[in-house]
Write a protein that holds these residues in place. Sequence first.
Motif, PDB file in Angstrom:
ATOM      1  N   ASN A  21      31.932 116.135 -24.109  1.00  0.00           N
ATOM      2  CA  ASN A  21      30.597 116.637 -24.365  1.00  0.00           C
ATOM      3  C   ASN A  21      29.867 116.693 -23.035  1.00  0.00           C
ATOM      4  O   ASN A  21      30.054 115.831 -22.181  1.00  0.00           O
ATOM      5  CB  ASN A  21      29.875 115.725 -25.356  1.00  0.00           C
ATOM      6  CG  ASN A  21      28.441 116.159 -25.601  1.00  0.00           C
ATOM      7  OD1 ASN A  21      27.532 115.682 -24.947  1.00  0.00           O
ATOM      8  ND2 ASN A  21      28.245 117.073 -26.523  1.00  0.00           N
ATOM      9  N   ASP A  53      26.811 110.232 -33.952  1.00  0.00           N
ATOM     10  CA  ASP A  53      26.418 111.601 -33.597  1.00  0.00           C
ATOM     11  C   ASP A  53      25.946 111.680 -32.146  1.00  0.00           C
ATOM     12  O   ASP A  53      24.945 112.309 -31.818  1.00  0.00           O
ATOM     13  CB  ASP A  53      25.317 112.098 -34.543  1.00  0.00           C
ATOM     14  CG  ASP A  53      25.157 113.617 -34.504  1.00  0.00           C
ATOM     15  OD1 ASP A  53      26.124 114.292 -34.109  1.00  0.00           O
ATOM     16  OD2 ASP A  53      24.065 114.100 -34.839  1.00  0.00           O
ATOM     17  N   ARG A  99      27.148 113.199 -29.628  1.00  0.00           N
ATOM     18  CA  ARG A  99      27.309 114.481 -28.938  1.00  0.00           C
ATOM     19  C   ARG A  99      25.992 115.245 -28.784  1.00  0.00           C
ATOM     20  O   ARG A  99      25.840 116.068 -27.900  1.00  0.00           O
ATOM     21  CB  ARG A  99      28.304 115.362 -29.709  1.00  0.00           C
ATOM     22  CG  ARG A  99      29.752 114.889 -29.624  1.00  0.00           C
ATOM     23  CD  ARG A  99      30.649 115.697 -30.545  1.00  0.00           C
ATOM     24  NE  ARG A  99      32.048 115.348 -30.365  1.00  0.00           N
ATOM     25  CZ  ARG A  99      32.885 115.995 -29.571  1.00  0.00           C
ATOM     26  NH1 ARG A  99      32.450 117.028 -28.867  1.00  0.00           N
ATOM     27  NH2 ARG A  99      34.141 115.626 -29.466  1.00  0.00           N
ATOM     28  N   GLN A 100      25.029 114.964 -29.664  1.00  0.00           N
ATOM     29  CA  GLN A 100      23.773 115.711 -29.647  1.00  0.00           C
ATOM     30  C   GLN A 100      22.672 115.018 -28.835  1.00  0.00           C
ATOM     31  O   GLN A 100      21.523 115.445 -28.864  1.00  0.00           O
ATOM     32  CB  GLN A 100      23.282 115.912 -31.084  1.00  0.00           C
ATOM     33  CG  GLN A 100      24.312 116.521 -32.016  1.00  0.00           C
ATOM     34  CD  GLN A 100      24.806 117.871 -31.520  1.00  0.00           C
ATOM     35  OE1 GLN A 100      24.028 118.681 -31.028  1.00  0.00           O
ATOM     36  NE2 GLN A 100      26.109 118.107 -31.651  1.00  0.00           N
ATOM     37  N   PHE A 101      23.031 113.974 -28.108  1.00  0.00           N
ATOM     38  CA  PHE A 101      22.015 113.182 -27.412  1.00  0.00           C
ATOM     39  C   PHE A 101      21.348 113.993 -26.298  1.00  0.00           C
ATOM     40  O   PHE A 101      21.993 114.740 -25.571  1.00  0.00           O
ATOM     41  CB  PHE A 101      22.637 111.919 -26.818  1.00  0.00           C
ATOM     42  CG  PHE A 101      21.643 110.837 -26.505  1.00  0.00           C
ATOM     43  CD1 PHE A 101      21.359 109.855 -27.433  1.00  0.00           C
ATOM     44  CD2 PHE A 101      20.979 110.821 -25.287  1.00  0.00           C
ATOM     45  CE1 PHE A 101      20.444 108.856 -27.156  1.00  0.00           C
ATOM     46  CE2 PHE A 101      20.064 109.827 -25.001  1.00  0.00           C
ATOM     47  CZ  PHE A 101      19.789 108.841 -25.926  1.00  0.00           C
ATOM     48  N   ILE A 102      20.023 113.806 -26.156  1.00  0.00           N
ATOM     49  CA  ILE A 102      19.245 114.505 -25.124  1.00  0.00           C
ATOM     50  C   ILE A 102      19.282 113.695 -23.832  1.00  0.00           C
ATOM     51  O   ILE A 102      18.774 112.565 -23.775  1.00  0.00           O
ATOM     52  CB  ILE A 102      17.785 114.692 -25.575  1.00  0.00           C
ATOM     53  CG1 ILE A 102      17.729 115.474 -26.891  1.00  0.00           C
ATOM     54  CG2 ILE A 102      16.968 115.391 -24.497  1.00  0.00           C
ATOM     55  CD1 ILE A 102      18.278 116.884 -26.796  1.00  0.00           C
ATOM     56  N   ARG A 127      17.725 105.982 -31.921  1.00  0.00           N
ATOM     57  CA  ARG A 127      16.924 107.192 -31.673  1.00  0.00           C
ATOM     58  C   ARG A 127      15.693 107.208 -32.580  1.00  0.00           C
ATOM     59  O   ARG A 127      15.644 107.901 -33.591  1.00  0.00           O
ATOM     60  CB  ARG A 127      17.779 108.448 -31.856  1.00  0.00           C
ATOM     61  CG  ARG A 127      18.580 108.777 -30.601  1.00  0.00           C
ATOM     62  CD  ARG A 127      19.738 109.696 -30.865  1.00  0.00           C
ATOM     63  NE  ARG A 127      20.910 108.957 -31.284  1.00  0.00           N
ATOM     64  CZ  ARG A 127      22.096 109.508 -31.534  1.00  0.00           C
ATOM     65  NH1 ARG A 127      22.235 110.799 -31.421  1.00  0.00           N
ATOM     66  NH2 ARG A 127      23.105 108.766 -31.904  1.00  0.00           N
ATOM     67  N   THR A 137      12.573 111.169 -31.214  1.00  0.00           N
ATOM     68  CA  THR A 137      12.378 112.381 -32.017  1.00  0.00           C
ATOM     69  C   THR A 137      11.249 113.241 -31.466  1.00  0.00           C
ATOM     70  O   THR A 137      11.394 114.468 -31.344  1.00  0.00           O
ATOM     71  CB  THR A 137      12.072 112.005 -33.478  1.00  0.00           C
ATOM     72  OG1 THR A 137      13.147 111.209 -33.995  1.00  0.00           O
ATOM     73  CG2 THR A 137      11.906 113.249 -34.335  1.00  0.00           C
ATOM     74  N   LYS A 141      12.441 114.829 -28.217  1.00  0.00           N
ATOM     75  CA  LYS A 141      13.374 115.923 -28.483  1.00  0.00           C
ATOM     76  C   LYS A 141      12.644 117.168 -28.974  1.00  0.00           C
ATOM     77  O   LYS A 141      12.948 118.293 -28.546  1.00  0.00           O
ATOM     78  CB  LYS A 141      14.415 115.481 -29.508  1.00  0.00           C
ATOM     79  CG  LYS A 141      15.459 116.538 -29.808  1.00  0.00           C
ATOM     80  CD  LYS A 141      16.504 116.019 -30.795  1.00  0.00           C
ATOM     81  CE  LYS A 141      17.551 117.089 -31.085  1.00  0.00           C
ATOM     82  NZ  LYS A 141      18.576 116.585 -32.037  1.00  0.00           N
ATOM     83  N   ASN A 175      12.542 120.858 -27.282  1.00  0.00           N
ATOM     84  CA  ASN A 175      12.911 122.070 -28.016  1.00  0.00           C
ATOM     85  C   ASN A 175      11.825 123.134 -27.900  1.00  0.00           C
ATOM     86  O   ASN A 175      12.127 124.327 -27.730  1.00  0.00           O
ATOM     87  CB  ASN A 175      13.163 121.730 -29.485  1.00  0.00           C
ATOM     88  CG  ASN A 175      14.498 121.036 -29.700  1.00  0.00           C
ATOM     89  OD1 ASN A 175      15.449 121.274 -28.967  1.00  0.00           O
ATOM     90  ND2 ASN A 175      14.570 120.177 -30.704  1.00  0.00           N
ATOM     91  N   HIS A 232      19.304 121.461 -21.603  1.00  0.00           N
ATOM     92  CA  HIS A 232      19.783 120.667 -20.467  1.00  0.00           C
ATOM     93  C   HIS A 232      19.256 121.186 -19.129  1.00  0.00           C
ATOM     94  O   HIS A 232      19.382 120.515 -18.100  1.00  0.00           O
ATOM     95  CB  HIS A 232      21.320 120.603 -20.456  1.00  0.00           C
ATOM     96  CG  HIS A 232      21.975 121.912 -20.096  1.00  0.00           C
ATOM     97  ND1 HIS A 232      22.331 122.846 -21.058  1.00  0.00           N
ATOM     98  CD2 HIS A 232      22.350 122.431 -18.896  1.00  0.00           C
ATOM     99  CE1 HIS A 232      22.900 123.867 -20.454  1.00  0.00           C
ATOM    100  NE2 HIS A 232      22.916 123.653 -19.159  1.00  0.00           N
TER     101      HIS A 232
END
Length: 233
Positions: free
Chosen positions: A43, A165, A167-170, A203, A208, A211, A215, A226
């Motif tokens: 990732n 989960d 893989r989705q970390f910021i 998290r 949240t 993130k 977004n 990124h």
Amino acid sequence: MLAVLNTEQLENIRISGDYWDLKELQKAIEQLLHTSIENNCTNHVQKNYVLRFCRELEQAIEGEVAIETTYNGIYDELQEEFVIPFPQENIYFSFEKCWPKMLFTVLCLNHFIEETTTHKEQPFTQTHIMVIRKFESLVFECFTSKITLINKSQIATLFFSAPHDFRQFIAQYVDLVTAKYLALPQETKMIYLPHILKKFHIRDFEYTCFKNMLNRTAKESNLPIHRIVLQAD
């Protein structure tokens, strides 16, 4: 052997060892990452953090950071027994890494270990994992040495596993947590450090909100998340 110590202000962790200690760890991590790539487990965020740590190991090995010498007990009379002169000091290489980023790097290593062990692996991969786990154990002992009033077994469970989960970390959130940690007084760092590990796993509301802000910024600027660079207040 490898040594892992806290710095005086608890801002960083100091990792030191001789050439072979650090090289063994670097090669083990690189092999783990290589195996993960072969199994399509990589990732972007986790891979970059692990590669950065490998680069820090390489810089230390090359003597670009800090070199320390320690008397090894070879006194003059003993020296006469050697045919070839023997050095009286051992050379160790060391470097420092900020605690929040070290914790995140450990979680990244856990991520690749868990992903790799779900696939059929070569026997030598287990040897590399053992080297990495030994290093993580040293970091864990250093991590808990200055912290009181915590459930060590619960912290160990979080420390030696990858977040769900992951893989989705910021990635930018690690920088945010690091900036907040460095601004704390020393006595507060000791209290806050275990909460950082929990934040990376759970998290919470702060994550949240952060993130969601990224977004929105990514959408407004038409850039991938990124690529977003935030300025500290």
